[in-house]
Design an enzyme around this catalytic site. Structure first.
Site, PDB file in Angstrom:
ATOM      1  N   ASP A 189       2.182 -29.325  33.881  1.00  6.62           N
ATOM      2  CA  ASP A 189       0.921 -28.666  34.247  1.00  6.62           C
ATOM      3  C   ASP A 189      -0.260 -29.609  34.021  1.00  6.62           C
ATOM      4  O   ASP A 189      -0.544 -29.977  32.874  1.00  6.62           O
ATOM      5  CB  ASP A 189       0.752 -27.405  33.396  1.00  6.62           C
ATOM      6  N   HIS A 216      -3.356 -28.910  34.177  1.00  6.06           N
ATOM      7  CA  HIS A 216      -4.555 -28.183  33.738  1.00  6.06           C
ATOM      8  C   HIS A 216      -4.777 -28.307  32.239  1.00  6.06           C
ATOM      9  O   HIS A 216      -5.750 -27.773  31.715  1.00  6.06           O
ATOM     10  CB  HIS A 216      -4.441 -26.698  34.116  1.00  6.06           C
ATOM     11  N   CYS A 260      -6.869 -30.881  39.414  1.00  8.66           N
ATOM     12  CA  CYS A 260      -5.434 -30.739  39.126  1.00  8.66           C
ATOM     13  C   CYS A 260      -4.547 -31.479  40.125  1.00  8.66           C
ATOM     14  O   CYS A 260      -3.562 -32.138  39.721  1.00  8.66           O
ATOM     15  CB  CYS A 260      -5.025 -29.267  39.051  1.00  8.66           C
TER      16      CYS A 260
END
Lengths: 545, 462
Positions: A502, A504, A378
């Protein structure tokens, strides 16, 4: 007065006010229809400089040098507008020597006015020609735009324009109409793509082809003349006049090419290429011609001393680097989504103001490039997003590094042992700042937050960062890394919302999913792990042009 | 109840004038082999003309001897005369069936040879459509005039079996639309990078132009039409009960719409990758400037895209044909293209004149060449009795240049010998092969004096 309204774009007015106080002089860029005169930009030059027609070559079709600014400038033509300072050092606007009232509009409003009043034509073509070489200097002749040979093809509209076209009383607005069932409805005013064609039935007498070869003739070279042109055409223009309008816009590009060629003194002559840039505060692009065989660094003097100076753009931002050019005809779709936050609704907090990333970034996340970094990559992905911002704003031409390359950079700077390369080990904001420094020469500020619950109190600082720097922020803490693209901060209540990207996400490049499911979205204070500590990497924008 | 499967037999519709030609040859009681001219479509084929192949020797024979190369060579020469949309689509023979048992297999063999020759006659590689390429063989009985053998063969598959066809006569065989245009060429190319031979030099000049023609946009009567529109939409009339009916083909006129076309060339984007030009490599240039006439015929139910394609193919074939003629003349004169200031292409002349109920074909006339020479060639190649008055020489004009010098007349016999030894079709691997000779610029009419061919082109005095 000829016009019912005279509008001046707000950033331009601020620039003029500042420039006039420094005794700067120059020309004003204008657009008009029957009712409105819109002043969109300014070009700094002295009264003794080349006539305004040369500066007109910087402008897309539809815009003109319509006036002057200066402490004691005088209008030259009846329709010219002038901006100067009065005795009280306030801005004074005159049209045809008469003081007039004017309105100030935001750039966005000015853009919307142009969108509703004009049709943007993006014209592309190649007018490769054979040019005589005399005394080492070559120029593209104006005959290349001879109206007997030139035609424009609007393929989507099934329309071919040439000098003998006759569309009777139709206006250009009819080009936007679509047929929906049995009804004709107005379409959107998105750019209309247009190709340059060569007409082949121009000669009145049909002479048999003849080969002509004269060994005593001047020597020639084959020279590519690559056209990518933007023209704003008023919707009310009769369609019969569109051909001439586009041809006139084309002549500006040819003039600009010739200016570029006049500076070429070497045997290897650079092929001019037209690029469009839109500096901050302008509601439309401007056009610059660069020789293709020179890099951005080769053109540093030209960019700094001519372009930044002429357009009154601070030389601390790389506005005129090629990477910042607007693509009129994008070559291919990028595999990555860009600016995924656009279109998201604004958070509703009392007196909340938006402070967002400035410029363009690409969304990097898990599983891209066939790299399975699910569960560990990440921070690497967030770093890639940050680097994409510097690439897209032309601060660097370095490519996006892979996970391994990032790891190798950390080994090179001594931050990690060489066994680190190829592992699935995490990195944090310190490592991110180290890579930015080593790879791009970018410095970063590190913000430490001892508890996630404290982040909500850092809204003002983050707002200042987006105001002054405008770069995306990498935040790492707990076991997760994210990218902060902006904040919505209320000065009165202190409430803060965070625009989060994000890394992820493991799905495909589907903007709807990414926005609907919150992979790019506004988050509240509870998004953060309330007890974990966080480090934030705030990249600083270098001053360079 | 059993199902009966009926094999669809392809229909070929021929003009009534073709039947008259067969009757004429039958009366002469001499076997004939020749070319079928017309148009193949996905649904049916159309025949507009039968053209007899000239006899190789003057001795008459009751037995038809088919020499593949001779027939194929003749077909190549005829193909140069045809307008766009019309081509050689087969062979026919008029012969007594008992005279040669192998006639039909000879015809088949000659058919494949002819297809190959024509396919290789133009160096430009035209895009081809998918599917079989069906050509026709018809054997007419000398005595009865009936067709005793009508088959089609796939030219792309030598071992394919013959497919039966049903020959019908109809006047007209279809309603034909006519497209034409004048297309300007204006090319200037630096001399230095050009190849040294005349052929390569000319091809280097015209090849990119022909590529542009292939990709060009074409207006029909000033309008940009959809590819799927019909060039000549079918006429509908109201019947007595108020219902619309399509015209039966038999009641249609022979000529449909005429489209004056205009070509618009797209630009070659390849050069846009260049960053710099080396001015030290500047050189003298060679120019090709003028206008080509092009035309095409298409039958009913032809979509616009196909009609435009036929027009483009005609133009490209004409360009390469003229380049070939220019190179042949320069070779005869043992001269280089680049050693002259002016070299004029031959012009296209039409026959018969327009405003007749005939398809217009074309020949090429060099500057200074008498029209009688063109007439002689047409008579020899096309088996057509025409006169100078039937020639339409207004399609293209010769330009007057400032100074001219005629090439000295060559000895007539020398010209005849040169013509009779003229090289023929280039085969695919670039080698020239001496094929059986077919006099391209035939000089002799039977029993008449030799016509001198004065081929002049313009040059500055050395």
């Amino acid at each position: 007065m000829r016009f019912q309204q005279v509008l001046i774009v707000k950033p331009l007015l601020e620039k003029l006010e500042s420039g006039l106080k420094q005794a700067k002089t120059g020309l004003l860029v204008t657009w008009n229809n029957d009712d409105i005169l819109l002043v969109t930009g300014c070009l700094q030059c002295s009264e003794k400089d080349e006539p305004k027609v040369q500066f007109q070559n910087f402008l897309p079709g539809g815009f003109h040098i319509g006036g002057r600014f200066g402490t004691s400038c005088k209008s030259i033509d009846d329709d010219e507008i002038s901006v100067q300072l009065n005795e009280e050092k306030n801005v004074l606007v005159k049209l045809s020597s008469n003081v007039i009232q004017y309105e100030v509009v935001a750039s966005k409003e000015a853009s919307e006015l142009l969108d509703s009043s004009t049709i943007q034509f993006c014209v592309k073509g190649n007018l490769t020609t054979t040019l005589p070489v005399g005394n080492g200097l070559i120029q593209i002749p104006s005959e290349i735009l001879s109206n007997r040979n030139l035609a424009f093809c609007l393929e989507e509209k099934k329309l071919l324009l040439h000098d003998a076209s006759d569309f009777q009383t139709t206006t250009c607005e009819s080009l936007l109409e679509k047929t929906k069932g049995k009804q004709t409805v107005s379409g959107s005013s998105g750019p209309v793509k247009c190709k340059i064609l060569r007409r082949t039935s121009c000669h009145e007498t049909k002479y048999v082809p003849t080969i002509e070869c004269n060994q005593n003739d001047q020597k020639v070279v084959k020279f590519p003349v690559c056209i990518e042109m933007l023209s704003y055409v008023n919707k009310t223009l009769p369609l019969n006049k569109l051909y001439d309008e586009l041809r006139n816009s084309l002549s500006r590009q040819i003039n600009s090419f010739n200016s570029c060629l006049r500076k070429e003194t070497r045997i290897k002559c650079g092929v001019p290429k037209f690029l469009y840039f839109q500096p901050y505060g302008w509601c439309h692009p401007i056009a610059i011609s660069y020789p293709s065989n020179k890099s951005d660094m080769d053109l540093l003097d030209f960019r700094k001393n001519t372009l930044h100076s002429t357009f009154l753009v601070p030389d601390t931002k790389p506005v005129f680097r090629r990477k910042n050019a607007i693509a009129l005809f994008p070559n291919k779709e990028s595999l990555l989504l860009a600016n995924t936050h656009i279109g998201l609704p604004t958070p509703r907090i009392p007196d909340g103001k938006l402070f967002l990333v400035k410029g363009n970034y690409d969304y990097h996340h898990y599983m891209q490039d066939r790299m399975d970094d699910n569960g560990w990559g990440c921070a690497y992905r967030s770093l890639q997003t940050l680097i994409s911002w510097f690439r897209n704003q032309a601060y660097t031409e370095e490519k996006i590094p892979t996970h391994k390359e990032i790891q190798q950079i950390l080994v090179d700077v001594g931050d990690k042992p060489k066994e680190f390369v190829g592992t699935r080990k995490w990195i944090g904001s310190i490592e991110v700042s180290a890579v930015l420094n080593q790879y791009l020469g970018i410095t970063s500020k590190i913000m430490f937050v001892s508890q996630g619950s404290e982040l909500t109190n850092r809204g003002r600082e983050l707002a200042m960062h987006f105001t002054n720097q405008g770069t995306p922020i990498m935040i790492g803490g707990g076991v997760l890394a994210h990218t902060i693209l902006g904040v919505c901060f209320s000065e009165t209540t202190g409430e803060t919302r965070f625009l989060i990207l994000d890394p992820h996400y493991t799905g495909g490049e589907d903007l709807k999913v990414i926005q609907d499911k919150g992979w790019c979205g506004w988050k509240g204070p509870n998004f953060w792990n309330q007890t974990a500590y966080y480090n934030l990497c705030l990249p600083q924008v270098p001053e360079m042009c | 109840m059993c199902k009966v499967f009926i094999k669809m037999v392809r229909i070929i519709v021929a003009e009534e004038t073709c039947a008259e030609s067969i009757r004429t040859w039958r009366k002469q009681q001499e076997p004939v082999v020749g070319l079928i001219l017309g148009k193949t479509t996905s649904t049916k084929d159309y025949i507009i003309k039968f053209v007899r192949c000239p006899a190789k020797s003057e001795t008459s024979s009751k037995v038809l001897k088919i020499e593949d190369n001779w027939v194929a060579g003749h077909a190549v020469e005829v193909s140069h005369i045809l307008p766009g949309g019309i081509s050689v689509i087969g062979l026919f023979a008029v012969a007594d069936p008992s005279s040669d048992k192998t006639l039909q297999s000879s015809l088949r063999q000659a058919l494949y040879c002819t297809y190959s020759f024509i396919n290789h006659s133009c160096p430009y590689k035209f895009p081809t459509s998918e599917g079989p390429k069906l050509w026709t063989v018809i054997h007419f009985d000398m005595t009865s005039g009936r067709s005793i053998f009508s088959k089609q063969f796939d030219m792309l598959d030598r071992v394919s079996s013959a497919k039966p066809v049903d020959l019908k006569y109809q006047q007209p065989c279809s309603r034909w639309s006519f497209l034409n245009s004048h297309v300007d060429i204006d090319i200037t190319i630096p001399l230095a990078p050009l190849a040294s031979t005349n052929v390569q030099c000319l091809q280097a000049m015209v090849w990119p132009f022909c590529d542009q023609i292939l990709n060009s946009s074409v207006l029909l009567n000033g309008a940009m039409m959809n590819d799927s529109d019909m060039v000549d939409p079918e006429i509908t009339v109201k019947s007595g009960k108020g219902h619309k009916q399509k015209h039966k083909q038999s009641t249609l006129a022979k000529w449909g719409k005429t489209h004056s076309c205009e070509f618009f060339l797209h630009n070659d984007d390849n050069e846009s990758d260049q960053n710099g030009i080396d001015l030290s490599k500047a050189s003298q240039c060679i120019k090709l400037c003028g206008s080509f006439y092009t035309c095409a015929y298409v039958p009913l139910k032809t979509p616009v895209s196909e009609a435009i394609e036929e027009l483009k193919f005609d133009l490209i074939r004409s360009v390469f044909r003229r380049c070939s003629l220019v190179c042949e003349e320069l070779q005869d004169q043992n001269r280089q293209l680049t050693s002259h200031q002016y070299v004029m292409f031959p012009r296209r002349v039409g026959f018969p004149k327009q405003n007749t109920d005939e398809f217009q074909f074309s020949e090429y006339q060099f500057h200074g060449e008498p029209l009688e020479d063109c007439v002689a060639r047409i008579q020899e190649t096309f088996d057509e009795a025409i006169s100078v008055d039937d020639i339409n020489n207004a399609l293209e004009e010769f330009k007057q240049v400032k100074s001219t010098e005629s090439v000295p007349k060559q000895d007539t016999q020398e010209m005849i010998d040169k013509d009779s030894q003229r090289k023929d079709v280039q085969i695919e691997n670039g080698e020239m092969e001496e094929q059986a000779q077919f006099p391209i610029r035939a000089l002799l009419a039977a029993g008449t004096a030799v016509l001198a061919v004065v081929l002049s082109y313009l040059s500055l005095a050395d």
